[in-house]
Design a protein around this motif. Structure first.
Motif: not given
Length: 283
Positions: A17-22
């Motif tokens: 989720r974090q990398l997807g947002q980045q």
């Protein structure tokens, strides 16, 4: 990102989720990518920890890598040709993108500062080799040129001179030294009475000599000189060992046997490398 050392071996990757947002992408897409990387041996999944970098090069053999690359390239070329790009435009586009592939999207330009142009190039090469970030080179007298850059890699002894740059960009202090492997190679040479240093710039000589004197206990003598046109300093015939910079390598490696020469390279500290990654890659 793994291949260009934005993520190091043993480092835990961001959550999907974090990398997807980045990356402004679906976390499902990131999860799929993680599993593909795991299948290729670059990362491993650990319960309760997430995905951890296992290695920085795929374990696919050359034939498999070329097959995967050819298939992806074919699909991309078909799409681009569909937009009307011709062969010369495709080549121009490929070369342009290849030159920037190591750079993060939000940092358009970086520069490494050196007390001389030659020292700046040595620092820039160390950063590229150890962190995967490429940078232009400025010498310490080119402060006015810094307005063209978003980030500066500045030797710790020059930070105060460039302090004002921090108001408009990223000022990243760099601690560096002569590569430890290079120093060990020098120390391992027996019966050396004279070390010769060859550089491309006269101004580089005292800086490197001072670094060598601090780094190694050498009871013999140093002689040094810069290349001029296609000529090497005369002392290279008599010195027991020749140390040389990358900028003087072309002449030295043509005329001095490998057993009598060692190429000087810089190494940046782990803290400096971590700072660059944190400032340029982390969000």
């Amino acid at each position: 990102m793994i291949a260009t050392k934005q993520f190091q071996v043993g480092e835990t990757l961001p959550s999907t989720r974090q990398l997807g947002q980045q990356l402004e992408s679906s976390f499902h897409t990131v999860r799929k990518a993680y599993h593909i990387l795991a299948d290729e041996g670059l990362i491993r999944g650990e319960r309760g920890k997430g995905f951890i970098v296992e290695r920085q090069n795929t374990n696919l053999d050359k034939a498999d890598r070329l097959e995967v690359g050819a298939e992806k390239m074919r699909k991309l070329l078909e799409e681009l040709i569909g937009y009307g790009l011709d062969e010369s435009e495709l080549d121009e586009l490929f070369q342009e993108q290849l030159s920037f592939m190591d750079w993060p999207d939000r940092i358009e330009s970086c520069a490494s500062i050196g007390e001389t142009d030659e020292l700046g190039k040595m620092i820039a090469e160390a950063i590229k080799k150890e962190v995967g970030v490429r940078s232009r080179v400025l010498n310490a007298n080119q402060y006015n040129e810094t307005v063209k850059y978003d980030a500066l890699f500045v030797p710790i002894q020059l930070v105060n001179k460039f302090r004002e740059f921090a108001e408009k960009g990223r000022l990243l202090p760099i601690v560096y030294s002569i590569n430890p492997d290079t120093l060990l190679s020098i120390v391992d040479r027996a019966a050396i009475e004279t070390i010769g240093l060859v550089t491309a710039e006269d101004q580089t000589i005292p800086k490197i000599i001072d670094e060598l004197k601090v780094s190694i206990k050498f009871g013999g003598s140093f002689v040094a000189g810069a290349t001029y046109g296609k000529s090497l300093p005369l002392f290279v015939r008599e010195a027991d060992l020749i140390l040389y910079t990358a900028q003087s390598a072309y002449l030295v490696e043509q005329k001095i046997p490998e057993r009598r020469r060692i190429k000087l390279e810089y190494h940046i500290s782990q803290k400096s490398a971590d700072t660059i990654r944190a400032e340029l890659w982390d969000q």
